[in-house]
Design a protein around this motif. Sequence first.
Motif, PDB file in Angstrom:
ATOM      1  N   ARG A 133       0.824  -1.219   0.000  1.00  0.00           N
ATOM      2  CA  ARG A 133       0.000   0.000   0.000  1.00  0.00           C
ATOM      3  C   ARG A 133       0.857   1.268   0.000  1.00  0.00           C
ATOM      4  N   LYS A 134       2.008   1.257   0.683  1.00  0.00           N
ATOM      5  CA  LYS A 134       2.873   2.440   0.709  1.00  0.00           C
ATOM      6  C   LYS A 134       3.426   2.738  -0.677  1.00  0.00           C
ATOM      7  N   GLN A 135       3.878   1.694  -1.361  1.00  0.00           N
ATOM      8  CA  GLN A 135       4.416   1.880  -2.712  1.00  0.00           C
ATOM      9  C   GLN A 135       3.317   2.341  -3.666  1.00  0.00           C
ATOM     10  N   LEU A 136       2.132   1.773  -3.521  1.00  0.00           N
ATOM     11  CA  LEU A 136       1.026   2.142  -4.402  1.00  0.00           C
ATOM     12  C   LEU A 136       0.608   3.599  -4.201  1.00  0.00           C
ATOM     13  N   LYS A 137       0.609   4.049  -2.944  1.00  0.00           N
ATOM     14  CA  LYS A 137       0.210   5.431  -2.642  1.00  0.00           C
ATOM     15  C   LYS A 137       1.171   6.450  -3.238  1.00  0.00           C
ATOM     16  N   SER A 138       2.409   6.035  -3.462  1.00  0.00           N
ATOM     17  CA  SER A 138       3.404   6.966  -4.015  1.00  0.00           C
ATOM     18  C   SER A 138       3.343   7.038  -5.537  1.00  0.00           C
ATOM     19  N   THR A 139       2.419   6.292  -6.140  1.00  0.00           N
ATOM     20  CA  THR A 139       2.278   6.276  -7.599  1.00  0.00           C
ATOM     21  C   THR A 139       0.933   6.890  -7.998  1.00  0.00           C
ATOM     22  N   GLN A 140       0.716   6.993  -9.305  1.00  0.00           N
ATOM     23  CA  GLN A 140      -0.574   7.469  -9.828  1.00  0.00           C
ATOM     24  C   GLN A 140      -1.578   6.306  -9.793  1.00  0.00           C
ATOM     25  N   TYR A 141      -1.901   5.893  -8.561  1.00  0.00           N
ATOM     26  CA  TYR A 141      -2.686   4.667  -8.393  1.00  0.00           C
ATOM     27  C   TYR A 141      -4.128   4.781  -8.875  1.00  0.00           C
ATOM     28  N   PHE A 142      -4.609   5.993  -9.127  1.00  0.00           N
ATOM     29  CA  PHE A 142      -5.978   6.150  -9.623  1.00  0.00           C
ATOM     30  C   PHE A 142      -6.142   5.485 -10.990  1.00  0.00           C
ATOM     31  N   THR A 143      -5.065   5.456 -11.766  1.00  0.00           N
ATOM     32  CA  THR A 143      -5.112   4.770 -13.060  1.00  0.00           C
ATOM     33  C   THR A 143      -5.322   3.277 -12.859  1.00  0.00           C
ATOM     34  N   LEU A 144      -4.636   2.709 -11.870  1.00  0.00           N
ATOM     35  CA  LEU A 144      -4.791   1.290 -11.555  1.00  0.00           C
ATOM     36  C   LEU A 144      -6.193   1.008 -11.034  1.00  0.00           C
ATOM     37  N   ILE A 145      -6.698   1.871 -10.148  1.00  0.00           N
ATOM     38  CA  ILE A 145      -8.046   1.695  -9.613  1.00  0.00           C
ATOM     39  C   ILE A 145      -9.083   1.756 -10.733  1.00  0.00           C
ATOM     40  N   ALA A 146      -8.880   2.699 -11.663  1.00  0.00           N
ATOM     41  CA  ALA A 146      -9.796   2.814 -12.804  1.00  0.00           C
ATOM     42  C   ALA A 146      -9.795   1.528 -13.627  1.00  0.00           C
ATOM     43  N   GLY A 147      -8.593   0.983 -13.858  1.00  0.00           N
ATOM     44  CA  GLY A 147      -8.485  -0.253 -14.617  1.00  0.00           C
ATOM     45  C   GLY A 147      -9.164  -1.418 -13.931  1.00  0.00           C
ATOM     46  N   LEU A 148      -8.972  -1.526 -12.624  1.00  0.00           N
ATOM     47  CA  LEU A 148      -9.599  -2.616 -11.867  1.00  0.00           C
ATOM     48  C   LEU A 148     -11.108  -2.430 -11.785  1.00  0.00           C
ATOM     49  N   LEU A 185      -0.807   0.928 -18.866  1.00  0.00           N
ATOM     50  CA  LEU A 185      -0.229   2.269 -18.759  1.00  0.00           C
ATOM     51  C   LEU A 185       0.291   2.539 -17.351  1.00  0.00           C
ATOM     52  N   TYR A 186      -0.456   2.077 -16.356  1.00  0.00           N
ATOM     53  CA  TYR A 186      -0.040   2.306 -14.966  1.00  0.00           C
ATOM     54  C   TYR A 186       1.329   1.681 -14.705  1.00  0.00           C
ATOM     55  N   TYR A 187       1.474   0.401 -15.015  1.00  0.00           N
ATOM     56  CA  TYR A 187       2.747  -0.272 -14.725  1.00  0.00           C
ATOM     57  C   TYR A 187       3.864   0.210 -15.635  1.00  0.00           C
ATOM     58  N   TRP A 188       3.531   0.616 -16.838  1.00  0.00           N
ATOM     59  CA  TRP A 188       4.553   1.163 -17.738  1.00  0.00           C
ATOM     60  C   TRP A 188       5.173   2.417 -17.124  1.00  0.00           C
ATOM     61  N   PHE A 189       4.322   3.345 -16.679  1.00  0.00           N
ATOM     62  CA  PHE A 189       4.823   4.601 -16.124  1.00  0.00           C
ATOM     63  C   PHE A 189       5.476   4.398 -14.755  1.00  0.00           C
ATOM     64  N   VAL A 190       4.967   3.458 -13.952  1.00  0.00           N
ATOM     65  CA  VAL A 190       5.593   3.160 -12.659  1.00  0.00           C
ATOM     66  C   VAL A 190       7.018   2.649 -12.876  1.00  0.00           C
ATOM     67  N   CYS A 191       7.176   1.700 -13.784  1.00  0.00           N
ATOM     68  CA  CYS A 191       8.498   1.132 -14.053  1.00  0.00           C
ATOM     69  C   CYS A 191       9.427   2.173 -14.675  1.00  0.00           C
ATOM     70  N   TYR A 192       8.889   2.948 -15.588  1.00  0.00           N
ATOM     71  CA  TYR A 192       9.690   4.007 -16.229  1.00  0.00           C
ATOM     72  C   TYR A 192      10.227   4.984 -15.189  1.00  0.00           C
ATOM     73  N   GLN A 193       9.358   5.423 -14.290  1.00  0.00           N
ATOM     74  CA  GLN A 193       9.756   6.391 -13.277  1.00  0.00           C
ATOM     75  C   GLN A 193      10.747   5.789 -12.291  1.00  0.00           C
ATOM     76  N   GLU A 194      10.539   4.540 -11.933  1.00  0.00           N
ATOM     77  CA  GLU A 194      11.422   3.888 -10.968  1.00  0.00           C
ATOM     78  C   GLU A 194      12.824   3.706 -11.551  1.00  0.00           C
ATOM     79  N   VAL A 195      12.912   3.268 -12.777  1.00  0.00           N
ATOM     80  CA  VAL A 195      14.221   3.098 -13.421  1.00  0.00           C
ATOM     81  C   VAL A 195      14.898   4.450 -13.606  1.00  0.00           C
ATOM     82  N   LEU A 196      14.127   5.449 -14.011  1.00  0.00           N
ATOM     83  CA  LEU A 196      14.671   6.793 -14.213  1.00  0.00           C
ATOM     84  C   LEU A 196      15.236   7.361 -12.906  1.00  0.00           C
TER      85      LEU A 196
END
Length: 204
Positions: A133-148, A185-196
Motif C-alpha cells: 500500500r505504501k508503494q502504491l500510494k506513491s504512484t498514480q494509483y488512480f489509473t490502476l483503480i480505474a483499470g480494476l 499504462l499504470y505499470y509502464w509509467f511506474v516502471c519508467y519512473q522507478e528506473v529513471l
Amino acid sequence: MSIYKTILWFNSLSLLLIIILIFATKAFDISAGGLFLPPPAPQYPSAGLLTHTFQLLCCVPPLVCAFSFALLQKIKPNGKNNKFLLFSALLTAGFLINEIYRIHITALQFGIPKLGTVFIYATIGIAYGLTFRKQLKSTQYFTLIAGLGLLAIAITVDSLKLSGNSIPSLLEGIPKLFSGLNVALYYWFVCYQEVLNSLHLEKK
C-alpha cells in the motif's frame, strides 16, 4: 551466470517441460500433436480482434515489471521498490496466464464456478494491495483503480448472462479492453519512473 548459460538453462528447462507434457498426454490417451494445434481461425477478419488486443495489453505489465526488476537489481540491489516490481510482475503474469489459457473456464470442468476463481484472484489482489500500500500510494494509483474498476464492470456484465449477442458482448468487452489499457499504462509509467529515478541516483 553468463548470458549463454542462462539461455541454455531456459532452453533445457523448456525442453524438459515439453517432454513431461508429451508423456502426460500419453498417460491420458490424448494426442501429443494436440499440444501444437493452432488457435481457431477467426470466422471473419474482425472476429476476436479486440479480445486479442486485450491479451496483448495484458502482456505489458508482467514484461515491463520483470525487466525493470532485473535491471534495478543490478543498479540498486536493495531498492525499496524492487520487491513491489517483482510481485507486480508475478501477479500480472498470473492474470495473463489465466487470460491466455482460460483457467477459469477449465476450472468449470472440475466444479469450480467462474465467480469462485474470480474470488481467489480478488483475494490475492487484496493481499497484494495491503502488502504494498505504501508503494502504491506513491504512484498514480488512480489509473490502476480505474483499470480494476472497469474489469469489475466487465466481470459483473459477464455474470449477469444477458440475452443477445452484440450488446452484452460490447458491454463486457469495452470496459475490459480499457481495463487492460489503463493497467498496462499504470505499470509502464511506474516502471519508467522507478528506473529513471534509480539512474539519476546512480549518477549522483
